[in-house]
Design a protein around this motif. Structure first.
Motif, mmCIF file in Angstrom:
data_model
loop_
_atom_site.group_PDB
_atom_site.id
_atom_site.type_symbol
_atom_site.label_atom_id
_atom_site.label_comp_id
_atom_site.label_asym_id
_atom_site.label_seq_id
_atom_site.Cartn_x
_atom_site.Cartn_y
_atom_site.Cartn_z
ATOM 1 N N SER A 31 -5.970 -24.322 12.593
ATOM 2 C CA SER A 31 -4.681 -24.917 12.932
ATOM 3 C C SER A 31 -4.767 -26.436 12.823
ATOM 4 C CB SER A 31 -4.280 -24.535 14.363
ATOM 5 O OG SER A 31 -5.167 -25.134 15.301
ATOM 6 N N LYS A 32 -3.620 -27.046 12.613
ATOM 7 C CA LYS A 32 -3.557 -28.504 12.526
ATOM 8 C C LYS A 32 -4.092 -29.145 13.802
ATOM 9 C CE LYS A 32 -0.212 -32.268 11.927
ATOM 10 N NZ LYS A 32 1.224 -32.606 11.703
ATOM 11 N N LYS A 33 -3.760 -28.555 14.950
ATOM 12 C CA LYS A 33 -4.193 -29.101 16.233
ATOM 13 C C LYS A 33 -5.704 -29.036 16.388
ATOM 14 C CE LYS A 33 -3.445 -28.853 21.245
ATOM 15 N NZ LYS A 33 -4.869 -29.117 21.537
ATOM 16 N N THR A 51 -2.384 -19.743 4.451
ATOM 17 C CA THR A 51 -1.893 -21.039 4.930
ATOM 18 C C THR A 51 -0.473 -21.298 4.428
ATOM 19 O OG1 THR A 51 -2.770 -22.357 3.069
ATOM 20 C CG2 THR A 51 -4.256 -21.942 4.924
ATOM 21 N N LYS A 94 -7.366 -31.642 14.268
ATOM 22 C CA LYS A 94 -7.164 -32.988 14.813
ATOM 23 C C LYS A 94 -8.053 -33.231 16.031
ATOM 24 C CE LYS A 94 -3.583 -36.074 16.652
ATOM 25 N NZ LYS A 94 -2.136 -36.202 17.015
ATOM 26 N N THR A 122 -6.661 -29.663 2.643
ATOM 27 C CA THR A 122 -7.137 -31.036 2.602
ATOM 28 C C THR A 122 -8.573 -31.057 2.094
ATOM 29 O OG1 THR A 122 -7.572 -33.063 3.878
ATOM 30 C CG2 THR A 122 -7.913 -30.974 5.014
ATOM 31 N N GLU A 175 1.668 -24.355 11.061
ATOM 32 C CA GLU A 175 0.818 -25.129 10.161
ATOM 33 C C GLU A 175 -0.647 -24.747 10.287
ATOM 34 O OE1 GLU A 175 1.244 -29.324 9.772
ATOM 35 O OE2 GLU A 175 3.429 -29.261 9.905
ATOM 36 N N GLN A 207 3.007 -21.321 6.785
ATOM 37 C CA GLN A 207 3.900 -22.482 6.810
ATOM 38 C C GLN A 207 5.348 -22.040 6.638
ATOM 39 O OE1 GLN A 207 4.990 -26.234 4.110
ATOM 40 N NE2 GLN A 207 2.814 -26.227 4.649
ATOM 41 N N THR A 222 -4.329 -25.245 7.941
ATOM 42 C CA THR A 222 -4.844 -26.092 6.868
ATOM 43 C C THR A 222 -6.244 -25.642 6.457
ATOM 44 O OG1 THR A 222 -3.589 -27.977 7.731
ATOM 45 C CG2 THR A 222 -5.365 -28.456 6.181
ATOM 46 N N LYS A 278 0.154 -30.008 3.143
ATOM 47 C CA LYS A 278 -0.186 -29.673 4.527
ATOM 48 C C LYS A 278 -0.976 -28.374 4.633
ATOM 49 C CE LYS A 278 3.685 -32.095 6.711
ATOM 50 N NZ LYS A 278 4.859 -31.965 7.625
#
Length: 343
Positions: A241-243, A98, A246, A338, A107, A102, A109, A335
């Motif tokens: 992935s961040k996407k 990760t 989310k 988490t 990104e 970056q 996570t 980032k």
């Protein structure tokens, strides 16, 4: 509206609803969350990734209403490539990727930390082409890693730099993490290797513990303190992935819950009970070696699933020593992991 038109309109509404339900069933999504999750594992028989398989064997994914498809990709770098290519949704791999990604502007996570120690061993082959008594002796040697660009490769480069050598002082050979790694060490195809259990334990059983020199062992807290100067070093994690995170917050929470249940189950059960739950073939025909390997690994499993800031900082420090792109980048560690999805 006439009765005929009302009937026609009602039939149209029913047809639209049926189509929507069919689409939900086909895509596995409802309210934006995936019910089917493809997890790429960086070497499924390796004990570093045992929780991903054990959660399935215990039925914890199903308890959360998830259809999890585990795909054995044999090395962390290959699992990362699969995530980037879209063939998996989540990776069961090492946290350091990760940070590495970056630095490349992508990104990723981590949301569950399964292993709080790296649990890798740098050992010398009993048939090494020359005497190797220290890491400094690896200058010009051929050293096996699971795959170039994998976390075992990163670990080797860190040890070389820490010992005053260049990161490329040894030539790297991809030997996998399972039976191929054992064979490469037994046959002298490599002078040394960064190995993961149960492969390392199997090698020592077959070659003899006195024939396999250990240069670095991070399977326990003492080894991590000696190697990195910290008491925790996030290793195998679940990341995406961040996407994807989310778009699939509910699914991510369910995965985190299933995994933390598994980590607590590991803490509360014996190594024999853990071995009993795993696929028989993972023992490579020697159950006792497999049980002993789990005993070496058990303290490394992280019962609360959390990444701690000092451990994440140490991973960044380590990578910065031999990866110029990481050293030069402005890394925002917050980032890269988490703990927000943990129960």
């Amino acid at each position: 509206m006439s009765p005929g038109r009302r009937n026609h309109a009602g039939a149209a509404v029913v047809a639209v609803l049926a189509l929507m339900l069919a689409l939900v069933g086909c895509t596995g999504r409802a309210g934006g969350d995936a019910a089917t999750v493809r997890i790429g594992v960086g070497g499924q028989p390796l004990l570093a990734y045992l929780p991903a398989t054990l959660a399935d064997r215990l039925g914890y994914y199903k308890d959360e209403g998830l259809d999890v498809r585990l795909e054995d990709l044999q090395a962390g770098s290959k699992a990362l490539q699969a995530l980037q290519g879209g063939s998996v949704d989540v990776v069961s791999g090492y946290y350091d990727h990760t940070i590495q990604m970056q630095a490349k502007g992508r990104e990723l996570t981590s949301f569950v930390n399964m292993l709080r120690y790296p649990s890798v061993v740098l050992a010398v082959s009993p048939k090494a082409s020359r005497p190797i008594n220290s890491i400094a002796d690896l200058q010009g040697a051929k050293v096996g890693v699971t795959a170039p660009g994998s976390s075992t490769d990163f670990f080797l480069k860190y040890l070389l730099v820490r010992s005053g050598l260049k990161a490329d002082a040894a030539s790297v050979a991809g030997i996998g993490g399972g039976s191929t790694a054992v064979a490469a060490m037994e046959n002298g195809q490599v002078d040394a290797a960064v190995m993961v259990d149960p492969s390392f334990s199997l090698l020592t059983k077959r070659a003899g513990a006195d024939k396999v020199r250990i240069l670095s062992d991070t399977r326990n807290a003492e080894g991590v303190r000696d190697g990195f100067g910290v008491t925790t070093y996030p290793a195998s994690v679940l990341y995406s992935s961040k996407k994807w995170l989310k778009d699939n917050e509910g699914t991510t929470r369910k995965l985190a819950k299933a995994m933390t249940r598994t980590l607590r189950w590991i803490e509360q059960h014996s190594v024999e009970e853990i071995a009993d739950r795993m696929p028989e073939q993972y023992a490579n025909g020697d159950r006792q070696v497999y049980v002993d390997a789990i005993a070496h690994a058990k303290s490394a499993y992280n019962p609360d699933g959390r990444v701690h800031e000092d451990g994440a900082n140490e991973v960044l420090t380590v990578l910065s020593q031999f990866q110029p792109d990481v050293a030069e980048a402005k890394i925002e560690l917050s980032k890269t992991y988490t703990n927000d999805y943990l129960p």
